[in-house]
Enzyme design. Structure first.
Site, short mmCIF file in Angstrom:
data_model
loop_
_atom_site.label_atom_id
_atom_site.label_comp_id
_atom_site.label_asym_id
_atom_site.label_seq_id
_atom_site.Cartn_x
_atom_site.Cartn_y
_atom_site.Cartn_z
N GLY A 1 0.85 -1.19 0.00
CA GLY A 1 0.00 0.00 0.00
C GLY A 1 0.88 1.23 0.00
N ARG A 2 1.46 1.49 1.18
CA ARG A 2 2.30 2.67 1.36
C ARG A 2 3.40 2.80 0.30
NH1 ARG A 2 3.10 4.68 6.54
NH2 ARG A 2 2.46 2.64 7.28
N TYR B 1 1.00 8.14 15.43
CA TYR B 1 2.17 7.25 15.48
C TYR B 1 3.46 8.00 15.73
CZ TYR B 1 -0.92 4.64 12.19
OH TYR B 1 -1.94 4.02 11.55
N CYS C 1 -8.32 21.72 18.47
CA CYS C 1 -8.18 21.89 19.92
C CYS C 1 -7.70 20.62 20.60
CB CYS C 1 -9.51 22.37 20.50
SG CYS C 1 -9.97 23.93 19.77
#
Ligand SMILES: *Cc1c(COP(=O)(O)O)cnc(C)c1O
Length: 415
Positions: A276-277, A317, A343
């Site tokens: 994927g990545r 992460y 926030c």
């Protein structure tokens, strides 16, 4: 392939100046490079040219229809983890017979849809899933092709949140239960056992754990065949790491594919990979604009218009993304924490970055093509950004920015 380069101080993607994209489509905005996506996918496909193989792009990394359509046209397979991703693949022109279905929690409805579409394989993650798959397939009068995701108990040496191949992890079937699970699968009348698979984690930069998993899976595959269950394919998952920062070295796709091809030669098994990545990560950037520069007790903050709502990886992460100005304008550099308007104290995109910027300047957050837009949310009622695909000298909006009104369109107040 890096999707971007700097020419005369300006950042370009293919034949398009990114400052122009920011101006035309606004910020925050995801931008992807078709050429970079194609180059990375071909890196896998070409390195495996001599091996019977299918590269199944992991849709969860970036599921925009334009990305899927580009890959479908190349003949890619797809690794999905939900019925929603199956619908996207089919809508983008992907072939169902090149789809494999991963994930620990497939619902009956999702299984039914995948069987009806005629997908290539279900990557099953538990014994109860085998039973459910068998019963749904039986009710439809079909045989479901299955592979068992085994947990090779290998430490991928990556972030614990993206490590999946260790004992005690929710993913896969424990190594010591795998053969019993194969016996069960082979005994169920509406299943056709076709393969074995594993996926030990994500953003793996060290080839050793991948090689270890390969050996353990091949050992199991041989044991399964020896039991009289004639599986035909080995699926080694994805997880290949990319370069997010200069001091990192990406996992070498060519070397990994060559290693696997060598090891599988003569085995009779065909190969499936699920990157994927590695296909999309460095093919995309997130464009943003500096709203304010704030000085507080000697600490400098660059407050930008992108946030953890658009890109959650740093908050989730502690991931590192390079942040660079869209144009070098000869400003003085200072060290900033780059933060968004949301926030939460964790709404940080990068800490201690030396940047030569002023309010109003455009910046690009690099390597944002994977697990960026797909993990975005509407937290703080922020409309999701638009997505743009660059193709040569063209920049095409492939998903418009959400409107604020659309965020609450289905909601109502009490009478
Ligand atoms: C997430 C995932 C992938 C893709 O991982 P990358 O790190 O993006 O290559 C492949 N297979 C399975 C089963 C996954 O869960």
């Amino acid at each position: 392939m890096s999707a971007i380069r700097r020419v005369d101080g300006e950042l370009w993607m293919e034949g398009v100046r990114l400052a122009e994209v920011a101006k035309r489509f606004g910020t925050p905005c995801y931008v992807y490079s078709r050429a970079a996506i194609e180059t990375e996918w071909h890196a896998f496909d070409r390195a495996l040219a001599g091996t019977d193989h299918l590269v199944c792009y992991a849709v969860k990394a970036n599921s925009n229809l334009a990305v899927l359509g580009i890959l479908a046209r190349l003949g890619s397979g797809f690794d999905i983890v939900s019925g929603g991703e199956l619908a996207r693949v089919l809508a983008a022109g992907g072939r169902a017979d090149r789809v494999i279905f991963s994930g620990v929690g497939k619902s009956e409805e999702e299984i039914r849809a995948a069987l009806a579409a005629g997908i290539r394989c279900f990557n099953v993650e538990s014994e109860p899933e085998l039973e459910r798959l068998n019963s749904v397939a039986g009710s439809l009068g079909r045989a479901a092709p299955v592979s068992l995701r085994v947990n090779p108990d290998v430490d991928a040496r990556t972030h614990p949140y993206i490590s999946t191949g260790l004992k005690g992890n929710k993913f896969g079937i424990a190594h010591d239960r795998a053969l019993a699970a194969y016996d069960l699968a082979a005994s169920l009348p509406h299943l056709e056992v076709t393969g074995i698979d594993c996926h030990i984690g994500s953003q793996i930069l060290d080839m050793a754990p991948l090689e270890e998993a390969l050996e353990r899976v091949l050992e199991l595959a041989a044991a399964v065949v020896a039991r009289g269950i004639p599986i035909r394919h080995v699926d080694l998952g994805g997880g290949l790491g990319i370069r997010y920062r200069e001091e990192e070295t990406a996992l070498d796709i060519g070397r990994w594919c060559a290693t696997v091809a060598r090891r599988l030669a003569g085995s009779g098994f065909s190969l499936v990979l699920e990157p994927g990545r590695a296909v999309v990560g460095n093919a995309g950037v997130l464009l943003s604009r500096v709203e304010y520069l704030k000085l507080d007790k000697g600490k400098r903050f660059a407050i930008v218009d992108a946030s953890m709502s658009e890109l959650i990886r740093p908050a989730l992460y502690e991931a590192w993304h390079e942040i660079v100005p869209l144009a070098e304008l000869g400003r003085a550099a200072a060290t900033y924490d780059v933060v968004g308007p949301v926030c939460e104290s964790s709404d940080v995109l990068g800490t201690d970055r030396s940047l030569a910027i002023a309010p109003g300047d455009g910046v690009a957050i690099l390597s944002a093509g994977a697990y960026g837009m797909v993990m975005s949310s509407n937290y703080n009622s922020r409309p999701r950004p638009c997505e743009v695909m660059v193709d040569g000298a063209r920049a095409v909006e492939v998903r418009p920015r959400e409107s604020v009104a659309s965020l609450y369109a289905g909601e109502s107040t009490l009478d």
